[in-house]
Design a protein around this motif. Structure first.
Motif, PDB file in Angstrom:
ATOM      1  N   LEU A  13      -6.433   8.834   8.772  1.00 12.58           N
ATOM      2  CA  LEU A  13      -7.523   8.399   7.902  1.00 12.58           C
ATOM      3  C   LEU A  13      -8.856   8.584   8.591  1.00 12.58           C
ATOM      4  O   LEU A  13      -9.008   8.293   9.782  1.00 12.58           O
ATOM      5  CB  LEU A  13      -7.343   6.922   7.541  1.00 12.58           C
TER       6      LEU A  13
ATOM      7  N   LEU B 231      -0.131   9.138   8.631  1.00  9.04           N
ATOM      8  CA  LEU B 231      -1.280   9.383   7.763  1.00  9.04           C
ATOM      9  C   LEU B 231      -2.530   9.220   8.634  1.00  9.04           C
ATOM     10  O   LEU B 231      -2.698   8.184   9.283  1.00  9.04           O
ATOM     11  CB  LEU B 231      -1.300   8.376   6.610  1.00  9.04           C
TER      12      LEU B 231
ATOM     13  N   GLY C 236       4.426   2.082   7.181  1.00  9.49           N
ATOM     14  CA  GLY C 236       4.683   0.655   7.239  1.00  9.49           C
ATOM     15  C   GLY C 236       3.843  -0.102   8.245  1.00  9.49           C
ATOM     16  O   GLY C 236       4.072  -1.290   8.472  1.00  9.49           O
ATOM     17  N   GLN C 237       2.880   0.566   8.847  1.00 10.70           N
ATOM     18  CA  GLN C 237       2.029  -0.065   9.850  1.00 10.70           C
ATOM     19  C   GLN C 237       0.577  -0.085   9.389  1.00 10.70           C
ATOM     20  O   GLN C 237       0.189   0.639   8.469  1.00 10.70           O
ATOM     21  CB  GLN C 237       2.110   0.699  11.179  1.00 10.70           C
ATOM     22  N   GLY C 238      -0.209  -0.908  10.041  1.00  6.86           N
ATOM     23  CA  GLY C 238      -1.639  -0.883   9.798  1.00  6.86           C
ATOM     24  C   GLY C 238      -2.279   0.278  10.522  1.00  6.86           C
ATOM     25  O   GLY C 238      -1.691   0.857  11.442  1.00  6.86           O
ATOM     26  N   PRO C 239      -3.469   0.656  10.122  1.00  6.85           N
ATOM     27  CA  PRO C 239      -4.168   1.752  10.806  1.00  6.85           C
ATOM     28  C   PRO C 239      -4.466   1.406  12.263  1.00  6.85           C
ATOM     29  O   PRO C 239      -4.797   0.270  12.578  1.00  6.85           O
ATOM     30  CB  PRO C 239      -5.460   1.908  10.004  1.00  6.85           C
TER      31      PRO C 239
ATOM     32  N   GLN D 149      -2.225   5.980  10.891  1.00  4.50           N
ATOM     33  CA  GLN D 149      -1.410   4.962  10.231  1.00  4.50           C
ATOM     34  C   GLN D 149       0.018   5.453  10.101  1.00  4.50           C
ATOM     35  O   GLN D 149       0.314   6.324   9.283  1.00  4.50           O
ATOM     36  CB  GLN D 149      -1.981   4.599   8.867  1.00  4.50           C
TER      37      GLN D 149
ATOM     38  N   GLY E 167      -7.022  10.502   3.312  1.00  7.58           N
ATOM     39  CA  GLY E 167      -6.098  10.721   4.415  1.00  7.58           C
ATOM     40  C   GLY E 167      -5.450  12.093   4.405  1.00  7.58           C
ATOM     41  O   GLY E 167      -5.415  12.791   3.384  1.00  7.58           O
TER      42      GLY E 167
ATOM     43  N   TYR F 183      -8.501   7.090  12.205  1.00  2.00           N
ATOM     44  CA  TYR F 183      -7.408   6.144  12.351  1.00  2.00           C
ATOM     45  C   TYR F 183      -6.077   6.863  12.141  1.00  2.00           C
ATOM     46  O   TYR F 183      -5.983   7.807  11.356  1.00  2.00           O
ATOM     47  CB  TYR F 183      -7.513   5.028  11.310  1.00  2.00           C
TER      48      TYR F 183
END
Lengths: 114, 112
Positions: B90, B88, B40-43, B37, B106, B35
């Motif tokens: 993950l 990041l 400030g965002q979702g994965p 990320q 991560g 993933y």
């Protein structure tokens, strides 16, 4: 389009308060839904996983519910503590299409003040 | 019992360079998902590997590629880095067919 929405984006509460985080999804044909915790700059920790056949899951002070008909899940945190401060993300898998892919919300940033 | 591990923890690259990120799944797990990320965002799902093959892919360009080894560890490669690749990254592992994923800490990639 399958989407997951979390409201509010941020929440600040005093220590000891019970609180509810909300997660809504657009497709009622859900396979399962998962709640995660993320500390700043860190990876994700899975908190609770609810299968589509279940209505709720509990772990310690956490309780997650799932209502497929209304397209909602809630994460209830009892007796909040400063250590609960983190971002909480919900993610759903749907039956339509490939159910191996998680659809993520943007998270709720929680601050529990001592 | 070791959880999911990722290396390196932080990485700084410049535009146009290539990067390889590594992931070792939780002991006993055979499936690895990657993933991205952004702050400030979702994965965002990149792709998933099982039995050394890419099983599913998200909406990412071909600059993003991966590999899974016989020991189930995995690599994520990104070519021709762009500033927007800063994020990041993950890695999550699971044991098929159980969908529950365990996430690593991560790798923070910064592209200058």
């Amino acid at each position: 389009k399958q989407e997951v929405t979390q409201i509010p984006a941020a929440l600040s509460v005093p220590e000891g308060e019970n609180l509810v985080l909300n997660c809504s999804f657009t497709d009622s044909a859900i396979y399962n839904l998962q709640w995660f915790r993320q500390d700043p700059g860190k990876g994700l920790t899975s908190l609770l996983l609810i299968q589509s056949s279940q209505r709720e899951q509990t772990s310690g002070r956490l309780n997650a519910s799932l209502d497929k008909s209304s397209g909602r899940s809630t994460l209830y945190i009892a007796a909040s503590q400063p250590g609960d401060s983190a971002t909480y993300l919900c993610a759903a898998r749907f039956r339509a299409g490939n159910n191996r892919k998680l659809i993520w919300g943007l998270g709720t940033s929680l601050a529990v003040n001592p | 019992d070791a959880g999911v591990t990722q290396s390196p923890t932080h990485l700084i690259k410049t535009r146009g360079q290539q990067v390889t990120l590594r992931c070792s799944p939780k002991s006993g797990h055979d499936t690895v998902s990657w993933y991205q990320q952004a702050l400030g965002q979702g994965p965002q799902f990149i792709f998933q590997y099982y039995e050394e093959e890419e099983r599913q892919r998200g909406n990412f360009p071909d600059r993003f590629s991966g590999h899974q080894f016989p020991n189930y560890s995995s690599e994520l490669n990104v070519n021709a880095l762009l500033l927007g690749d800063s994020a990041l990254y993950l890695c999550a592992s699971s044991l098929a067919p159980n969908p529950t994923q365990y996430f690593g800490p991560g790798t923070r990639l910064t592209v200058l």
